[in-house]
Enzyme design. Sequence first.
Site, PDB file in Angstrom:
ATOM      1  N   CYS A   6       0.690  -1.007   0.034  1.00 18.39           N
ATOM      2  CA  CYS A   6       0.012   0.082   0.192  1.00 18.39           C
ATOM      3  C   CYS A   6       0.849   1.012  -0.031  1.00 18.39           C
ATOM      4  O   CYS A   6       1.071   2.436  -0.971  1.00 18.39           O
ATOM      5  CB  CYS A   6      -0.655   0.213   1.323  1.00 18.39           C
ATOM      6  SG  CYS A   6      -2.186  -1.162   1.701  1.00 18.39           S
TER       7      CYS A   6
ATOM      8  N   HIS B 228      -0.999   6.401   3.348  1.00 22.16           N
ATOM      9  CA  HIS B 228      -1.029   5.029   3.384  1.00 22.16           C
ATOM     10  C   HIS B 228      -1.427   4.534   4.991  1.00 22.16           C
ATOM     11  O   HIS B 228      -2.493   3.876   4.856  1.00 22.16           O
ATOM     12  CB  HIS B 228       0.798   4.907   3.787  1.00 22.16           C
ATOM     13  CG  HIS B 228       0.506   3.724   4.866  1.00 22.16           C
ATOM     14  ND1 HIS B 228       0.539   3.521   5.654  1.00 22.16           N
ATOM     15  CD2 HIS B 228       0.245   2.410   4.306  1.00 22.16           C
ATOM     16  CE1 HIS B 228       0.694   1.904   6.557  1.00 22.16           C
ATOM     17  NE2 HIS B 228       0.387   1.271   5.179  1.00 22.16           N
TER      18      HIS B 228
END
Length: 490
Positions: free
Chosen positions: A77, A132
């Site tokens: 991610c 994130h």
Amino acid sequence: MAYPARVLLASVMIALSAGVRAEAEEAKPPNVLFIAVDDLRPELKSFGQEHMVTPHMDALAQRGRAFSRHYVEAPTCGAARYALLTGQYPKRNITYSNAAFRLYQDGVAPPSFPQIFRENGYHTVQMGKVSHSPDGLRDDQDRIAEVGIDNTYNNAPHKHFTNPEDPELPGAWDVLITPVGKWQTAWGAFFAYDRGETRRRGHSPPVEAADVDDTGYPDGLMADRARQLLGELGERDEPFFFAVGFYKPHLPFNAPQKYWDLYERDAIDISHVDPLQRRGGEMINSYGHSAEDFDDEAHVRKILHGYYAATSYVDAQIGKVLDALDETGLAENTIVVLWGDHGFHLGENGIWGKHSLHEQSLRSPLIVRVPGMPRPGEMADGIVASVDIYPTLMELANLPMPEHLDGQSFAAMLEDPKADPIGFAVGFNFPRGGPTQALRVDGWRYIQGDGLYDRKNDPNERENVAEAHPELVERMQAQLQEILDRRKAR
Ligand SMILES: [Ca+2]
């Protein structure tokens, strides 16, 4: 390039033919709605996967341009989102990891594209997981210390507080707004279970089907808030850049029961599943099951069923946001980007998870809709990468092109799906032993230290054919090295 002017012209013509005054359309730059979806495979009906129930993303593909071969830079991610938002390849070790956004606090990260929009008069709004963290905010170290947990979101997500004054992308957002509902914190919401429960690492199940409506999980709350917000954004004088990042289908594969009911478990195809190779990782270590469970066909089917249910659930939430865009009339002057942050192995190559340099980890859905675009609904099959999105958006919105970008604009493919594609994509991973890269070109994938894969004849990349093609390997190695050497210094 004349493209943005043509976009404006198209919306003006629509407005005129509808008998609506055209001045406002002429004056106002296009809005942008950027939808990020976490761990979404290109397993959508509109991407040729007939077994999937994804009508809303399919409808967007029908009205826009879907890219059948879009690749992210990194199979995790944080690193993938950092590369997207900065328009740069991973370069320092930290940019291969989920900690990449720390470079903003160190003052050495380049401006993100939301920041460029903001600096050019856009009102910018962030909801959910775009960078994130699941609300775009950094940890609140003081509050975390007060509650006395160890300092990882993995272990006590409902107590892992974020700080509203401390965004991951400083300078990018006018507003950050993420509903967390009964889950107390954004990290708690990110790992949500029914009734306000959140993940207990190593104990919680990997899937859940609760008999709740869409707001029984956080993406439903986000969709409702995003709909409401679009109405407010449409009332403003300045154009908006609105990024909403949905959490599903990221683990745990939780969704309301009605989305599970869209699939028949016994009919799920499991022929792509190879014997388990990687016994650790997020999927196996973080939930209440074991590696041995993946020998059991019933368990494998349950996990796949959960992923599909979570995908259909997030699809429905995306549909609500897109409907709001139509209902408010904003669709006529709003560019929509739908982006998956990376792929996910559901048993291919014996892997259940991401963090590989194979096709399954690096390929993700990308759909772009530009108002008035020619040939909507025709898929573009040429290779493009996530680092190419930043320059494309700059071109579409007629904004100044920053010099730090590693990618190239694919705006021409929005006019003509057969236009010359970027043609290659580089993947970056950091397994034990140091940084490793992969190069994807038409027909082939080359992974450093691993091998060469024949994409035409071996779509699941089961067989390394490097020995049979030494010249091709050498050529791809050289091309990869040249791209890496060209990486921008900033
Ligand atoms: Ca992800």
